[in-house]
Design a protein around this motif. Structure first.
Motif, PDB file in Angstrom:
ATOM      1  N   THR A 204       0.827  -1.213   0.000  1.00 14.43           N
ATOM      2  CA  THR A 204       0.000   0.000   0.000  1.00 14.43           C
ATOM      3  C   THR A 204       0.865   1.268   0.000  1.00 14.43           C
ATOM      4  O   THR A 204       0.412   2.333   0.407  1.00 14.43           O
ATOM      5  CB  THR A 204      -0.953   0.028   1.210  1.00 14.43           C
ATOM      6  OG1 THR A 204      -0.174  -0.232   2.391  1.00 14.43           O
ATOM      7  CG2 THR A 204      -2.030  -1.018   1.101  1.00 14.43           C
ATOM      8  N   GLU A 205       2.109   1.127  -0.424  1.00 17.57           N
ATOM      9  CA  GLU A 205       3.044   2.255  -0.589  1.00 17.57           C
ATOM     10  C   GLU A 205       3.392   2.958   0.720  1.00 17.57           C
ATOM     11  O   GLU A 205       3.946   4.049   0.701  1.00 17.57           O
ATOM     12  CB  GLU A 205       2.482   3.304  -1.565  1.00 17.57           C
ATOM     13  CG  GLU A 205       2.359   2.831  -2.998  1.00 17.57           C
ATOM     14  CD  GLU A 205       1.872   3.927  -3.929  1.00 17.57           C
ATOM     15  OE1 GLU A 205       0.949   4.656  -3.538  1.00 17.57           O
ATOM     16  OE2 GLU A 205       2.413   4.052  -5.037  1.00 17.57           O
ATOM     17  N   GLN A 206       3.067   2.344   1.877  1.00 22.94           N
ATOM     18  CA  GLN A 206       3.352   3.029   3.144  1.00 22.94           C
ATOM     19  C   GLN A 206       4.851   3.126   3.396  1.00 22.94           C
ATOM     20  O   GLN A 206       5.340   4.119   3.927  1.00 22.94           O
ATOM     21  CB  GLN A 206       2.679   2.311   4.309  1.00 22.94           C
ATOM     22  CG  GLN A 206       1.165   2.371   4.241  1.00 22.94           C
ATOM     23  CD  GLN A 206       0.502   1.678   5.421  1.00 22.94           C
ATOM     24  OE1 GLN A 206       0.893   1.865   6.560  1.00 22.94           O
ATOM     25  NE2 GLN A 206      -0.489   0.849   5.159  1.00 22.94           N
TER      26      GLN A 206
ATOM     27  N   GLU B  71       7.153   3.213   1.087  1.00 23.98           N
ATOM     28  CA  GLU B  71       7.678   4.196   0.136  1.00 23.98           C
ATOM     29  C   GLU B  71       7.379   5.608   0.634  1.00 23.98           C
ATOM     30  O   GLU B  71       8.228   6.494   0.580  1.00 23.98           O
ATOM     31  CB  GLU B  71       7.033   3.951  -1.228  1.00 23.98           C
ATOM     32  CG  GLU B  71       7.842   4.529  -2.357  1.00 23.98           C
ATOM     33  CD  GLU B  71       7.174   4.310  -3.703  1.00 23.98           C
ATOM     34  OE1 GLU B  71       6.395   3.342  -3.825  1.00 23.98           O
ATOM     35  OE2 GLU B  71       7.440   5.113  -4.603  1.00 23.98           O
ATOM     36  N   ALA B  72       6.136   5.796   1.143  1.00 25.58           N
ATOM     37  CA  ALA B  72       5.756   7.115   1.660  1.00 25.58           C
ATOM     38  C   ALA B  72       6.702   7.522   2.780  1.00 25.58           C
ATOM     39  O   ALA B  72       7.142   8.670   2.862  1.00 25.58           O
ATOM     40  CB  ALA B  72       4.320   7.083   2.165  1.00 25.58           C
ATOM     41  N   MET B  73       7.033   6.554   3.633  1.00 25.34           N
ATOM     42  CA  MET B  73       7.920   6.836   4.750  1.00 25.34           C
ATOM     43  C   MET B  73       9.288   7.270   4.240  1.00 25.34           C
ATOM     44  O   MET B  73       9.858   8.251   4.695  1.00 25.34           O
ATOM     45  CB  MET B  73       8.055   5.540   5.547  1.00 25.34           C
ATOM     46  CG  MET B  73       8.211   5.748   7.011  1.00 25.34           C
ATOM     47  SD  MET B  73       8.206   4.160   7.819  1.00 25.34           S
ATOM     48  CE  MET B  73       6.560   4.133   8.472  1.00 25.34           C
ATOM     49  N   SER B  74       9.776   6.513   3.262  1.00 23.53           N
ATOM     50  CA  SER B  74      11.100   6.819   2.737  1.00 23.53           C
ATOM     51  C   SER B  74      11.114   8.182   2.044  1.00 23.53           C
ATOM     52  O   SER B  74      12.083   8.933   2.156  1.00 23.53           O
ATOM     53  CB  SER B  74      11.504   5.675   1.807  1.00 23.53           C
ATOM     54  OG  SER B  74      12.356   6.104   0.836  1.00 23.53           O
TER      55      SER B  74
ATOM     56  N   PRO C 264      12.621   3.244   6.402  1.00 25.79           N
ATOM     57  CA  PRO C 264      11.711   2.196   6.871  1.00 25.79           C
ATOM     58  C   PRO C 264      12.430   1.082   7.643  1.00 25.79           C
ATOM     59  O   PRO C 264      11.822   0.464   8.520  1.00 25.79           O
ATOM     60  CB  PRO C 264      11.117   1.614   5.579  1.00 25.79           C
ATOM     61  CG  PRO C 264      11.472   2.545   4.497  1.00 25.79           C
ATOM     62  CD  PRO C 264      12.638   3.361   4.941  1.00 25.79           C
TER      63      PRO C 264
ATOM     64  N   GLN D 213      14.179   8.469  -5.664  1.00 27.01           N
ATOM     65  CA  GLN D 213      13.947   7.041  -5.404  1.00 27.01           C
ATOM     66  C   GLN D 213      14.630   6.199  -6.471  1.00 27.01           C
ATOM     67  O   GLN D 213      14.956   5.045  -6.242  1.00 27.01           O
ATOM     68  CB  GLN D 213      12.448   6.751  -5.393  1.00 27.01           C
ATOM     69  CG  GLN D 213      11.744   7.351  -4.207  1.00 27.01           C
ATOM     70  CD  GLN D 213      10.262   7.399  -4.451  1.00 27.01           C
ATOM     71  OE1 GLN D 213       9.753   8.224  -5.194  1.00 27.01           O
ATOM     72  NE2 GLN D 213       9.543   6.483  -3.831  1.00 27.01           N
TER      73      GLN D 213
ATOM     74  N   TYR E 165      18.166  12.272   1.987  1.00 26.85           N
ATOM     75  CA  TYR E 165      17.167  12.421   3.048  1.00 26.85           C
ATOM     76  C   TYR E 165      16.973  13.897   3.409  1.00 26.85           C
ATOM     77  O   TYR E 165      15.864  14.325   3.714  1.00 26.85           O
ATOM     78  CB  TYR E 165      17.551  11.577   4.270  1.00 26.85           C
ATOM     79  CG  TYR E 165      17.034  10.157   4.163  1.00 26.85           C
ATOM     80  CD1 TYR E 165      16.608   9.663   2.931  1.00 26.85           C
ATOM     81  CD2 TYR E 165      16.943   9.317   5.265  1.00 26.85           C
ATOM     82  CE1 TYR E 165      16.125   8.376   2.805  1.00 26.85           C
ATOM     83  CE2 TYR E 165      16.457   8.025   5.139  1.00 26.85           C
ATOM     84  CZ  TYR E 165      16.045   7.560   3.918  1.00 26.85           C
ATOM     85  OH  TYR E 165      15.550   6.283   3.797  1.00 26.85           O
TER      86      TYR E 165
ATOM     87  N   ARG F  55      14.811  15.270   0.764  1.00 29.36           N
ATOM     88  CA  ARG F  55      13.408  14.860   0.904  1.00 29.36           C
ATOM     89  C   ARG F  55      12.682  15.585   2.026  1.00 29.36           C
ATOM     90  O   ARG F  55      11.463  15.666   2.032  1.00 29.36           O
ATOM     91  CB  ARG F  55      13.345  13.349   1.142  1.00 29.36           C
ATOM     92  CG  ARG F  55      13.672  12.562  -0.108  1.00 29.36           C
ATOM     93  CD  ARG F  55      13.608  11.102   0.153  1.00 29.36           C
ATOM     94  NE  ARG F  55      14.067  10.327  -0.985  1.00 29.36           N
ATOM     95  CZ  ARG F  55      14.316   9.033  -0.939  1.00 29.36           C
ATOM     96  NH1 ARG F  55      14.157   8.376   0.194  1.00 29.36           N
ATOM     97  NH2 ARG F  55      14.723   8.389  -2.012  1.00 29.36           N
TER      98      ARG F  55
ATOM     99  N   PHE G 130       0.647  10.569  -2.529  1.00 29.45           N
ATOM    100  CA  PHE G 130       0.605   9.335  -3.313  1.00 29.45           C
ATOM    101  C   PHE G 130      -0.768   9.120  -3.919  1.00 29.45           C
ATOM    102  O   PHE G 130      -1.770   9.646  -3.431  1.00 29.45           O
ATOM    103  CB  PHE G 130       0.984   8.146  -2.426  1.00 29.45           C
ATOM    104  CG  PHE G 130       2.455   8.052  -2.188  1.00 29.45           C
ATOM    105  CD1 PHE G 130       3.244   7.234  -2.960  1.00 29.45           C
ATOM    106  CD2 PHE G 130       3.058   8.808  -1.203  1.00 29.45           C
ATOM    107  CE1 PHE G 130       4.606   7.168  -2.766  1.00 29.45           C
ATOM    108  CE2 PHE G 130       4.419   8.754  -0.979  1.00 29.45           C
ATOM    109  CZ  PHE G 130       5.195   7.924  -1.768  1.00 29.45           C
TER     110      PHE G 130
ATOM    111  N   ALA H   2      -1.600   6.496   0.725  1.00 29.15           N
ATOM    112  CA  ALA H   2      -0.562   5.773   1.466  1.00 29.15           C
ATOM    113  C   ALA H   2      -0.517   6.194   2.934  1.00 29.15           C
ATOM    114  O   ALA H   2       0.557   6.380   3.515  1.00 29.15           O
ATOM    115  CB  ALA H   2       0.813   5.947   0.811  1.00 29.15           C
TER     116      ALA H   2
ATOM    117  N   PHE I  28      -0.727   5.656   6.952  1.00 30.53           N
ATOM    118  CA  PHE I  28      -0.355   4.521   7.799  1.00 30.53           C
ATOM    119  C   PHE I  28      -1.634   3.979   8.427  1.00 30.53           C
ATOM    120  O   PHE I  28      -2.263   4.640   9.253  1.00 30.53           O
ATOM    121  CB  PHE I  28       0.646   4.958   8.866  1.00 30.53           C
ATOM    122  CG  PHE I  28       1.889   5.560   8.275  1.00 30.53           C
ATOM    123  CD1 PHE I  28       2.550   4.925   7.234  1.00 30.53           C
ATOM    124  CD2 PHE I  28       2.392   6.757   8.726  1.00 30.53           C
ATOM    125  CE1 PHE I  28       3.681   5.471   6.654  1.00 30.53           C
ATOM    126  CE2 PHE I  28       3.521   7.321   8.160  1.00 30.53           C
ATOM    127  CZ  PHE I  28       4.157   6.666   7.118  1.00 30.53           C
TER     128      PHE I  28
END
Lengths: 262, 269
Positions: A130-132, A134-137, A143, B55, B79, B82, B89, B93, B95
């Motif tokens: 669910t791309e979570q 990736e979103a974090m990164s 991650p 990425q 980082y 970013r 997204f 996305a 949590f």
């Protein structure tokens, strides 16, 4: 053409061997990455504590109940066999030694792999799908440091404690059957156990085993989750792989450790 | 506006294996500009965003953000880069194990050491900006598609980014939610002064809010211009895309190797 057909199985064998070695290499690097990124899970220890709750505390029911029944069965079977040789008095020692040295660490690890290992893989795999992750990164949060490392340490911390609890419940189960149900002498039951169990040789070695199992199972679980193909089928097969690989690794590792220890 | 570029692609190529996704792309996105990248599915739009976020790295050419080549940054620099960037997204996305409040607070807590009171105020401000104050305690599963996209937007702007990346922000939304998200994207870009890149294939809504449009087809820039220029364009490709016609320069039928008669075994019959 004929030769090609003959060589196909050989090629397949070579291919899967290379794949397995490759995966082992990736996994070792993954372990190093986890260790390198462990600062956060130790500094912000509540992250790890939260995972200890999910991996360890929520496994208590299955560990406690299974431990009790395994101990009770050991009591019954042990009494049956021992009484044939007129040594039913040694039941306490038999129950305790089998649990502390082998059954406790191994069964607790197998249960842990199927209860918590599979949950970790599914959770991390779904976060990936669910791309979570990736979103974090993209939010500049690693991650491995934020998701993987706390789960890894939680597993490593929980496993020996769960194995110890399994042992305690197992011995209690043996006591229930041997002393309460069958009516063996309570003093003999406990004193036999006390005389034959050595703290370092039996108890500590058993806990060291469960520590190794904890590292192996949790590493497999988090790796499979992180490495899962980000689809429903991918997560499902990663979860299956966690349980199957963990079971095989636990048993193989148990043999190696036993050969070194006892 | 084009001269003061904040994000710049300099003859960038990228591909997986032999398959080239982007070929020799050059484009510029000015400071404070909201730019749409449009193109069909699989045309390499999202790859472009991933190159900006670092990425993936360009195989040829440079992706410059504020004068620095993203492809040459090490992990630490990446980082840091970013931290100045927010990304929305395609499906939010969020949590799923954290309530709305913690989702929005996540980047603030990870990157600052603000007091809990301060974090709370910031989160409420961001949620208020997307019109969702009062949803703090809800879990992502309790939100509608449009609402979770808005929460994700609040999370993306939590640290007041200089760059915003939107990956298909309108996909799967009802017309009202779609209009809301479009309005928010426009308002936030104006209010925060961010340089924003929006990857989308929703032509009409995008043309209403963006400053500039690039069309990508077959890994190359097929056309570019301001929304007015695009509407007035006489390029058959742009015309087909903007008016959503099934056949045109982009053919309806897959280029099959065999003729139809051949597929049915009727050739030469």
């Amino acid at each position: 053409m004929m030769l090609d057909n003959l060589l196909a199985p050989l090629r397949h064998l070579g291919h899967s061997t290379i794949n397995a070695v490759w995966k082992l290499g990736v996994m070792s690097r993954f372990l190093l990455a986890i260790i390198a990124h462990s600062g956060q899970s130790l500094l912000r220890f509540q992250l790890t504590i939260r995972e200890v709750y999910f991996a360890g505390v929520l496994s208590l029911i299955i560990i406690v109940v299974s431990g009790l029944f395994v101990g009770m069965v050991l009591g019954l079977q042990g009494y049956n066999t021992l009484s044939r040789f007129g040594s039913a008095d040694a039941l306490g020692a038999l129950v305790a030694l089998s649990l502390l040295r082998e059954l406790g660490p191994v069964l607790a690890a197998l249960l842990f792999a199927s209860r918590s290992g599979s949950a970790m893989t599914a959770e991390i795999g779904l976060m990936k799908a669910t791309e979570q992750l990736e979103a974090m990164s993209v939010m500049a949060v690693d991650p491995i440091a934020r998701v993987v490392a706390p789960r890894f340490w939680a597993g490593v911390i929980s496993m020996p404690i769960l194995a110890a609890l399994f042992n305690v419940m197992g011995i209690f189960g043996g006591y229930l059957v041997g002393v309460v149900m069958i009516g063996l002498d309570e003093g003999t039951f406990w004193s036999q156990m006390q005389n034959n169990v050595d703290l370092h040789f039996d108890v500590i070695n058993g806990l060291i085993k469960s520590l190794f199992f904890g590292i192996a199972v949790t590493l497999i679980a988090v790796f499979e989750g992180f490495d899962a193909t980000p689809t429903a089928a991918g997560v499902s097969s990663a979860t299956t792989r966690t349980v199957v690989t963990s079971a095989l690794v636990i048993l193989a590792l148990d043999f190696v450790l036993t050969a070194f220890m006892f | 506006m084009q001269n003061d570029s904040f994000i710049e692609f300099n003859r960038v190529s990228f591909g997986y294996g032999d398959r080239l996704i982007l070929q020799d792309i050059s484009l510029k996105i000015g400071r404070g500009q909201l730019v749409a990248i449009m193109g069909g599915s699989g045309s390499g739009k999202t790859t472009l965003l991933r190159l900006i976020a670092g990425q993936i790295r360009a195989q040829q050419g440079q992706v410059l953000v504020d004068g620095r080549d993203v492809g040459r940054m090490n992990q630490r620099e990446l980082y840091q880069h970013r931290r100045r960037m927010g990304m929305l997204f395609q499906f939010g996305a969020l949590f799923t194990d954290l309530p709305v409040f913690d989702n929005v607070a996540f980047p603030i807590r990870e990157h600052t050491s603000l007091s809990p009171e301060m974090v709370r105020d910031l989160v409420l401000m961001k949620l208020h900006a997307v019109g969702l104050r009062g949803t703090e305690a809800l879990m992502p599963a309790e939100l509608s598609g449009g609402m979770s996209r808005r929460v994700a937007l609040a999370r993306a702007i939590a640290l007041d980014p200089q760059i915003m990346l939107y990956d298909e922000p309108f996909t799967g939304l009802d017309p009202i939610s779609l209009a809301t998200i479009a309005l928010l994207i426009k308002k936030l870009s104006d209010a925060l002064g961010t340089s924003a890149v929006m990857v989308t294939h929703d032509v009409h809504k995008s043309l209403e809010i963006v400053d500039y449009v690039y069309f990508i087809a077959g890994g190359k820039i097929a056309a570019a211009g301001t929304p007015d220029e695009v509407r007035a364009s006489d390029s058959p490709w742009v015309h087909q895309f903007v008016h959503g016609e099934a056949d045109g320069p982009v053919h309806f039928a897959y280029p099959a190797q065999q003729s139809l008669a051949g597929s049915f075994g009727l050739e030469g019959a």
